[in-house]
Design a protein around this motif. Structure first.
Motif, mmCIF file in Angstrom:
data_model
loop_
_atom_site.group_PDB
_atom_site.id
_atom_site.type_symbol
_atom_site.label_atom_id
_atom_site.label_comp_id
_atom_site.label_asym_id
_atom_site.label_seq_id
_atom_site.Cartn_x
_atom_site.Cartn_y
_atom_site.Cartn_z
ATOM 1 N N ASP A 126 1.120 -1.248 -0.014
ATOM 2 C CA ASP A 126 0.152 0.034 0.068
ATOM 3 C C ASP A 126 0.926 1.269 0.130
ATOM 4 O OD1 ASP A 126 -1.886 1.978 0.645
ATOM 5 O OD2 ASP A 126 -3.143 0.698 1.322
ATOM 6 N N ASN A 127 0.627 2.119 -0.819
ATOM 7 C CA ASN A 127 1.691 3.382 -0.908
ATOM 8 C C ASN A 127 1.102 4.372 0.377
ATOM 9 O OD1 ASN A 127 2.985 2.815 -3.007
ATOM 10 N ND2 ASN A 127 1.382 3.433 -4.488
ATOM 11 N N TYR A 128 0.039 3.972 1.137
ATOM 12 C CA TYR A 128 -0.043 4.940 2.127
ATOM 13 C C TYR A 128 0.547 4.222 3.535
ATOM 14 C CZ TYR A 128 -3.342 7.754 -0.668
ATOM 15 O OH TYR A 128 -3.909 8.448 -1.608
ATOM 16 N N THR A 129 0.968 5.026 4.298
ATOM 17 C CA THR A 129 1.543 4.474 5.673
ATOM 18 C C THR A 129 0.465 3.688 6.492
ATOM 19 O OG1 THR A 129 3.272 6.336 5.552
ATOM 20 C CG2 THR A 129 2.887 4.840 7.787
ATOM 21 N N GLN A 130 1.015 2.402 6.784
ATOM 22 C CA GLN A 130 0.045 1.953 7.431
ATOM 23 C C GLN A 130 0.395 1.592 8.997
ATOM 24 O OE1 GLN A 130 -1.818 -1.797 5.216
ATOM 25 N NE2 GLN A 130 0.332 -1.319 3.950
ATOM 26 N N ARG A 142 9.382 1.685 4.801
ATOM 27 C CA ARG A 142 8.948 3.118 4.529
ATOM 28 C C ARG A 142 9.793 4.054 3.957
ATOM 29 N NH1 ARG A 142 5.615 3.903 10.451
ATOM 30 N NH2 ARG A 142 3.977 2.057 10.107
ATOM 31 N N VAL A 143 9.356 4.985 3.261
ATOM 32 C CA VAL A 143 10.086 6.064 2.606
ATOM 33 C C VAL A 143 9.961 7.278 3.020
ATOM 34 C CG1 VAL A 143 10.861 6.938 0.194
ATOM 35 C CG2 VAL A 143 9.893 4.634 0.561
ATOM 36 N N GLY A 144 10.856 8.046 3.443
ATOM 37 C CA GLY A 144 10.912 9.656 3.822
ATOM 38 C C GLY A 144 11.178 9.371 5.568
ATOM 39 N N ALA A 192 0.491 9.951 -4.975
ATOM 40 C CA ALA A 192 0.736 9.944 -3.800
ATOM 41 C C ALA A 192 1.643 8.944 -3.512
ATOM 42 C CB ALA A 192 -0.653 9.553 -2.939
ATOM 43 N N PRO A 193 3.114 9.185 -2.551
ATOM 44 C CA PRO A 193 2.788 10.195 -1.522
ATOM 45 C C PRO A 193 3.216 11.433 -1.857
ATOM 46 C CG PRO A 193 4.511 8.995 -0.956
ATOM 47 C CD PRO A 193 3.856 8.146 -2.164
ATOM 48 N N LEU A 194 3.568 11.584 -3.127
ATOM 49 C CA LEU A 194 4.249 12.834 -3.456
ATOM 50 C C LEU A 194 3.118 14.008 -4.312
ATOM 51 C CD1 LEU A 194 7.293 11.576 -5.503
ATOM 52 C CD2 LEU A 194 7.302 12.553 -3.468
#
Length: 298
Positions: A126-130, A142-144, A192-194
């Protein structure tokens, strides 16, 4: 108390203090003291001691029959736990960004399973943080920046460049923008997330940050790239995810003097859990893999 019970069972089964002491890798006098301590705690003698052999008393036999299955069950449970914690086998549940996991890291999952055939991977992408802890996963990629102080983390690598790209067909039709002001007026593709664009001029150091309104906005870089390749607009994209299309000429850099900041890639896991060997092995494998990938190496 449990240790003393195990020693008592071992004495009965081996038939002597010396054999039980050797099996437990402790001195015989130490074992004798611990046996005496157990007898004092119970208030009865458990063993008849002779020069050649030790045999249980009536109470000792009764106590042995009751304790033996419990001790063996505990030893089996301990052995199974040791396998779980210290051998690279079993299930690993991983949360990861869909685009990174499907693209750059795709070969890493395969090579890890080839190296450790007793491991099973369950990847939730999933491209959103879970929620790592709430999901019950063992580790998350995770990225960032990672502000959560309740998690342990290990830096694996980084997506060094984030650049603006468009297809040659789009640029042939609408022209190359020559400034950020002109860029704002173009068709933009947002992934997302950009979803917030933070761009820095590589020569002057000027930084511009804004929330663009896109012609299409998706939470998948791969779908955003497909839209851009079809000529729908301009995308801010990590170089690690579009370098092949750039190399083949399917995409062209736009305003190359403006770039997004490098984004670090981390493995994160709960501080509240002991990290089994299989999870440690996966983290090390991913770190080694990233350092061999020119697009992800630090």
């Amino acid at each position: 108390m449990l240790n003393e019970l195990a020693l008592f069972v071992s004495i009965v089964e081996t038939g002597s203090l010396r054999a039980a002491a050797e099996k437990a890798s402790i001195p015989a006098p130490t074992l004798t003291r611990r046996l005496q301590k157990l007898e004092q705690h119970l208030g009865c003698r458990l063993l008849h001691r002779s020069a050649r052999r030790m045999t249980p008393t009536r109470e000792g036999w009764q106590y042995y029959e009751q304790c033996r299955p419990l001790v063996h069950s505990l030893l089996q449970a301990t052995a199974k736990l040791d396998v779980t914690l210290h051998q690279v086998s079993g299930l690993i549940r991983v949360l990861a960004p869909a685009d990174l996991a499907n693209d750059n890291l795709a070969p890493a999952w395969i090579s890890f399973l080839e190296r450790y055939p007793e491991v099973r991977l369950e990847l939730e992408l999933d491209n959103y943080t879970q929620d790592l802890i709430g999901s019950g996963a063992d580790v998350a990629i995770r990225v960032g920046a990672q502000p959560d102080s309740l998690l342990n983390l290990r830096k694996l690598g980084q997506a060094k460049e984030v650049i603006l790209v468009a297809s040659p067909g789009y640029l042939a039709k609408y022209g190359m923008p020559d400034s950020l002001d002109e860029l704002r007026l173009r068709d933009l593709v947002i992934s997302a997330p950009l979803s917030t664009w933070a761009l820095r001029h590589i020569q002057s150091g000027e930084t511009v940050r804004w929330q663009p309104q896109g012609k299409i906005c998706v939470n998948s870089v791969s779908l955003a790239l497909h839209a851009v390749l079809s000529g729908l607009g301009i995308l801010l994209c990590p170089m690690s995810l579009c370098h092949n299309q750039l190399r083949r000429g399917e995409l062209v850099p736009v305003l190359p003097q403006w770039q997004g900041a490098a984004r670090e890639i981390y493995a994160v896991w709960s501080q509240q859990r002991y990290v089994p060997a299989r999870v440690r092995a996966l983290i090390e494998h991913l770190a080694d893999f990233c350092q061999q990938d020119p697009q992800l190496m630090m």
